[in-house]
Write a protein that holds these residues in place. Structure first.
Motif: not given
Length: 582
Positions: A206-211, A213-217, A240-244
């Protein structure tokens, strides 16, 4: 039975005018209208069933479509949006059909003569089913391995479906074991640990969604391999960073805007809990989600050049077909040997998970976990899992098992009626068939869904705590030792699984067993072991089962004789203190 009674309901339990009167936080407890609880077999009216069922559908929609979306987008064909939309629709329809089967509880003809007891397909309680995250890494790894060997990605997916169908017979075998054997394997202390660890793992999701999205996290770890390669060549790009991407907005994971939209859902839940009517509290999940969706719809992110970007767009709605169904796309069923052992371990994991899920349903539904009906629900739920996984493969969808997060919906809405589950299955099938409906649902920002799911998922953890408190002797040293050690390992692995799990995009780099030069078969064994050790509710549950089987019962407690003279002196002192105060 008249139209009003059938569709809307009559009496105080369905007096919507009374149920919609707001409550006041400062009112006395005796002045507040009690919330209604709708039991497992209560025939709630159709309108209420549809409303409660919709909340269950919304609670599972994010987790339901994510495995299919990840596999089809990142392992099969990144640019084929039409194929990805079909995968989502197939997952929705399959989940709806399997949910109806699991809730209905069908008796198996002549099973009483063959096994000496009646066997069932379906748990007979409000336990929904959906695409399991447990199988996601195995499907990804298996498809990538076959693609590396020159096999077409869609053919590889068909081989994984066929292998999954074969392996699910392990769960079918476990489901027909005698009730006493199942109870010895999964006593209350094991079920409690399983439910708590499932809640811990889901809350992290759920925290991945909140930030964002799961795929993005998870994509941040896909960049790990690139960073490592760059460093080896003398470059260092830092962390490394990810872009949602949410609608038109592209921002780093955990950006303030994403957190704010999810936080709006949590604020709405608090407001409803403070001021909401009984009816609003029963529907708080869907109301809070719609509030967050509305805020996302009207909000804009302004770039430096003044361009205003939307958080909610109509892209998913426009790309979705008006109507679709199963087998609009087909994948030839095959078999892939190296995936057998990991899939067998995954079905063992889902067996443990299902027992914990159904135990949690019984807890939040106010049902007796020591009853014969509970044993029948465990057996029927496990059989339903196996049947659903077979049907899922034939329906071109990934394996279906019970969904943990919906236990939180039962706890929050006070509705355990199976009619709500039937309505949930109906909504899922409807969303899958009418592609535009699925497009609307998938247009809800992931961060908004995260604000809802992190609260729902934590309720699963609370259910596990409640199950332990109500069934276990918490003063027992043995009980506390088993809980402490199994939760230590399970929670630790859930919080940080990368001691045993490869970083995404960096296969065979986990130092406990790299196996990069192993054969395909040994790699399959290694992947299965990695999945087992990095899945908190799996390894924690097995530890609990092992400790429960080898640790002896507590020895009787021997207490020394109390110093009665000393006790009397303390009592006299306390009485004198009271007199002096007076």
């Amino acid at each position: 039975m008249g139209f009003r009674e059938t569709f809307i309901g009559t009496g105080d339990r369905y007096n919507y005018a009374s149920l919609c009167i707001p409550t006041y936080p400062c009112a006395k407890a005796e002045d507040k209208k009690p919330m209604n609880f709708y039991g497992k077999d209560e025939a709630i009216p159709i309108f209420l069933s549809l409303l409660m069922g919709l909340q269950h559908a919304f609670a599972m929609i994010g987790g339901l479509i994510t495995p299919a979306l990840v596999v089809f987008k990142f392992s099969i064909n990144f640019g084929n949006t039409e194929l990805q939309q079909y995968a989502i629709s197939a997952a929705l329809i399959t989940s709806g059909i399997c949910t109806l089967i699991n809730i209905a509880k069908f008796p198996i003809p002549r099973s009483d003569k063959i096994f000496g007891r009646m066997l069932y397909v379906g748990s007979g309680v409000l336990s929904v089913t959906g695409t399991s995250f447990t199988f996601l890494p195995i499907f990804e790894i298996g498809i990538q391995q076959m693609k590396g060997a020159g096999i077409d990605a869609e053919l590889a997916y068909g081989k994984m479906l066929g292998t999954s169908i074969v392996c699910c017979f392990l769960e079918l075998f476990l489901s027909i074991l005698p009730p006493k054997t199942l109870k010895r394997l999964f006593p209350p202390i094991v079920s409690s640990v399983t439910v708590m660890l499932i809640g811990v793992a889901l809350t992290g999701t759920g925290m991945k969604y909140w930030g964002g999205g799961v795929v993005c996290a998870d994509m941040v770890w896909q960049e790990h391999a690139k960073a490592v390669n760059a460093t080896n060549f003398g470059y260092n790009f830092g962390n490394p960073t990810s872009t949602c991407q949410v609608g038109e907005v592209r921002m780093p994971y955990g950006s303030t805007e994403f957190i704010g939209l999810g936080f709006g859902v949590l604020c709405a839940l608090v407001v409803i809990e403070l001021f909401g009517s009984v009816f609003m509290k029963n529907c708080n999940v869907i109301l809070a989600l719609l509030f967050g969706y509305f805020i996302g719809f009207v909000s804009r992110h302004t770039l430096d050049d003044g361009t205003a970007q939307k958080f909610v767009t109509a892209t998913n709605i426009e790309n979705a077909k008006p109507i679709t169904f199963l087998w609009a796309e087909t994948f030839p069923i095959g078999f892939y040997g190296p995936a057998v052992i990991p899939l067998l371990i995954s079905y063992l994991v889902t067996t443990v998970e299902t027992v914990g899920d159904i135990s949690a349903v019984y807890d939040v539904s106010d049902l007796d976990t020591e009853s014969e009906e509970y044993s029948e629900s465990i057996q029927g739920g496990l059989t339903s899992d196996a049947v659903s996984s077979i049907l899922s493969g034939l329906f071109t969808s990934m394996p279906n098992t019970t969904f943990s997060q919906n236990n939180g919906v039962i706890a929050l809405t006070n509705c355990a009626s199976r009619r709500a589950g039937y309505a949930c299955g109906f909504w899922l099938i409807l969303m899958g068939i009418f592609g535009k409906v699925a497009g609307v649902i998938t247009s809800i920002p992931d961060c908004v869904i995260g604000g809802m799911t992190i609260f729902l998922f934590s309720n699963v953890l609370v259910s596990g705590v409640s199950l332990a408190a109500s069934t276990l002797d918490m003063n027992s040293r043995r009980t506390r030792f088993i809980l402490a050690l199994s939760l230590a390992i399970g929670v630790g692995v859930s919080v940080y699984p990368y001691a045993f799990q490869d970083l995404r995009g960096s296969r065979y780099t986990a130092k406990f067993w790299t196996c990069s030069e192993c054969s395909d078969t040994l790699k399959g064994v290694r992947d299965g072991v990695s999945i087992f050790l990095s899945t908190g509710y799996c390894v924690g549950t097995v530890v609990a089962m092992l400790l429960n089987s080898i640790l002896p019962e507590d020895a009787p407690m021997s207490k020394g004789k109390q110093d009665t003279d000393c006790s009397e002196k303390f009592e006299e002192r306390d009485e004198k203190s009271v007199e002096d105060s007076a």
